[in-house]
Design a protein around this motif. Structure first.
Motif, short mmCIF file in Angstrom:
data_model
loop_
_atom_site.label_atom_id
_atom_site.label_comp_id
_atom_site.label_asym_id
_atom_site.label_seq_id
_atom_site.Cartn_x
_atom_site.Cartn_y
_atom_site.Cartn_z
N ARG A 36 0.82 -1.20 0.00
CA ARG A 36 0.00 0.00 0.00
C ARG A 36 0.86 1.26 0.00
O ARG A 36 0.47 2.29 -0.53
CB ARG A 36 -0.93 -0.01 1.21
CG ARG A 36 -2.06 0.98 1.07
CD ARG A 36 -3.12 0.78 2.11
NE ARG A 36 -4.32 1.50 1.71
CZ ARG A 36 -5.39 1.62 2.48
NH1 ARG A 36 -5.41 1.04 3.66
NH2 ARG A 36 -6.44 2.29 2.06
N HIS A 61 -0.92 5.18 -5.06
CA HIS A 61 -1.56 6.48 -5.06
C HIS A 61 -3.06 6.27 -5.17
O HIS A 61 -3.53 5.14 -5.37
CB HIS A 61 -1.05 7.33 -6.23
CG HIS A 61 0.41 7.64 -6.15
ND1 HIS A 61 1.39 6.75 -6.57
CD2 HIS A 61 1.07 8.72 -5.68
CE1 HIS A 61 2.58 7.27 -6.37
NE2 HIS A 61 2.42 8.47 -5.83
N HIS A 114 0.01 7.08 -0.53
CA HIS A 114 0.34 6.46 0.75
C HIS A 114 1.83 6.61 1.01
O HIS A 114 2.66 6.18 0.21
CB HIS A 114 -0.06 4.98 0.73
CG HIS A 114 -1.53 4.77 0.61
ND1 HIS A 114 -2.40 4.98 1.66
CD2 HIS A 114 -2.30 4.38 -0.44
CE1 HIS A 114 -3.64 4.72 1.26
NE2 HIS A 114 -3.60 4.36 -0.01
N HIS A 130 -0.84 8.71 5.04
CA HIS A 130 -1.08 9.20 3.68
C HIS A 130 -1.06 10.72 3.66
O HIS A 130 -1.17 11.38 4.70
CB HIS A 130 -2.42 8.69 3.14
CG HIS A 130 -3.61 9.17 3.94
ND1 HIS A 130 -4.11 8.47 5.02
CD2 HIS A 130 -4.39 10.28 3.81
CE1 HIS A 130 -5.14 9.13 5.52
NE2 HIS A 130 -5.34 10.23 4.80
N GLU A 185 -2.60 14.03 0.99
CA GLU A 185 -3.49 14.24 -0.16
C GLU A 185 -3.77 15.72 -0.40
O GLU A 185 -3.63 16.56 0.49
CB GLU A 185 -4.80 13.49 0.02
CG GLU A 185 -5.68 13.98 1.14
CD GLU A 185 -6.96 13.17 1.29
OE1 GLU A 185 -6.91 11.93 1.14
OE2 GLU A 185 -8.01 13.77 1.56
N TYR A 200 -10.09 6.36 9.20
CA TYR A 200 -8.99 7.29 8.98
C TYR A 200 -9.33 8.66 9.55
O TYR A 200 -10.49 9.04 9.71
CB TYR A 200 -8.64 7.39 7.49
CG TYR A 200 -9.74 7.88 6.59
CD1 TYR A 200 -9.91 9.23 6.31
CD2 TYR A 200 -10.64 6.98 6.01
CE1 TYR A 200 -10.91 9.68 5.48
CE2 TYR A 200 -11.64 7.41 5.17
CZ TYR A 200 -11.78 8.75 4.91
OH TYR A 200 -12.79 9.20 4.08
N GLN A 237 -7.54 12.83 9.36
CA GLN A 237 -6.51 13.65 8.73
C GLN A 237 -6.68 15.11 9.12
O GLN A 237 -7.78 15.56 9.43
CB GLN A 237 -6.53 13.48 7.21
CG GLN A 237 -7.88 13.65 6.56
CD GLN A 237 -7.89 13.06 5.15
OE1 GLN A 237 -7.47 11.95 4.91
NE2 GLN A 237 -8.40 13.86 4.21
N GLU A 248 -7.48 3.15 -5.80
CA GLU A 248 -6.05 3.13 -5.53
C GLU A 248 -5.31 2.44 -6.69
O GLU A 248 -5.80 1.46 -7.24
CB GLU A 248 -5.76 2.39 -4.21
CG GLU A 248 -6.38 3.08 -3.02
CD GLU A 248 -5.95 2.47 -1.69
OE1 GLU A 248 -5.26 1.43 -1.70
OE2 GLU A 248 -6.30 3.05 -0.64
#
Length: 202
Positions: free
Chosen positions: A31, A35, A69, A75, A77, A119, A121, A201
């Motif tokens: 992983r 991307h 990742h 990760h 983004e 997740y 972020q 992905e």
């Protein structure tokens, strides 16, 4: 005699085994080497609108996500989005629009099953929008006069997101998330984002 028989059998087996091992490695790409790209439908929830009224209004838009990742758990983004439908503030003649925004995030995702991850972020966003009062002379709009014009006054803001994804096909995920898009420090309006969509992905 045995040596003569074994040599022809071993020769074709060695390349076959090497090819099989390379194919297995190609199928199991870590992983950390992947991307991703995503497309989300987004709802904007504007809160604490107005000096004393603290109204709430809803708008809709879309978000494009591009990321990668860094490791199996972390990760980074970039996001770009904009509004489709403006938010109409109740009991007023004010509408709030999010013309476009861009965000940058760093995050952590953690697998909870073989096919699902949670997740979170944290990052920063730049937002450009507009507030429009169609009848500024009306007394019911007095609490919103400072929102007429460019919105938000402070275009840069801290943002965060928490979400859940489900792998429905190989490398294809359904995504559900929510978080804070921005806080306008000049008017104290907080805008939250709630999104759902697809991420792929590669």
């Amino acid at each position: 005699m045995n040596k003569v028989v074994r040599t022809p059998l071993v020769c074709p087996l060695v390349p076959a085994l090497l090819l099989a091992s390379q194919a297995a490695l190609a199928q199991e790409t870590p992983r950390a080497d992947k991307h991703y790209i995503g497309l989300l439908a987004t709802t904007y929830n504007h809160r604490t609108i107005g000096e004393n009224t603290k109204e709430t209004a809803w708008g809709t838009g879309g978000t494009l996500v591009l990321g990668g990742h860094i490791t199996d758990l972390f990760h980074a983004e970039l996001r770009a989005g904009g509004g489709f439908k403006d938010a109409k503030v109740p009991n007023s003649d004010l509408t709030l629009s999010v013309d476009y925004y861009a965000s940058w995030y760093m995050g952590l995702h953690y697998p909870i099953t073989d096919y699902a991850n949670v997740y979170g972020q944290f990052g920063f966003s730049y937002i450009h929008g507009e507030g429009e009062i169609s009848d500024p002379a009306n007394d019911r709009n007095n609490a919103y006069l400072d929102l007429d014009g460019e919105f938000p006054d402070s275009g840069f803001s801290v943002s965060w997101i928490a979400g859940l994804d489900f792998e429905v096909m190989d490398d294809t995920f359904l995504v559900f998330e929510g978080g804070k898009l921005f806080e306008d420090t000049a008017t104290d309006v907080n805008t939250f984002q709630f999104s759902g969509g697809v991420r792929y992905e590669f």
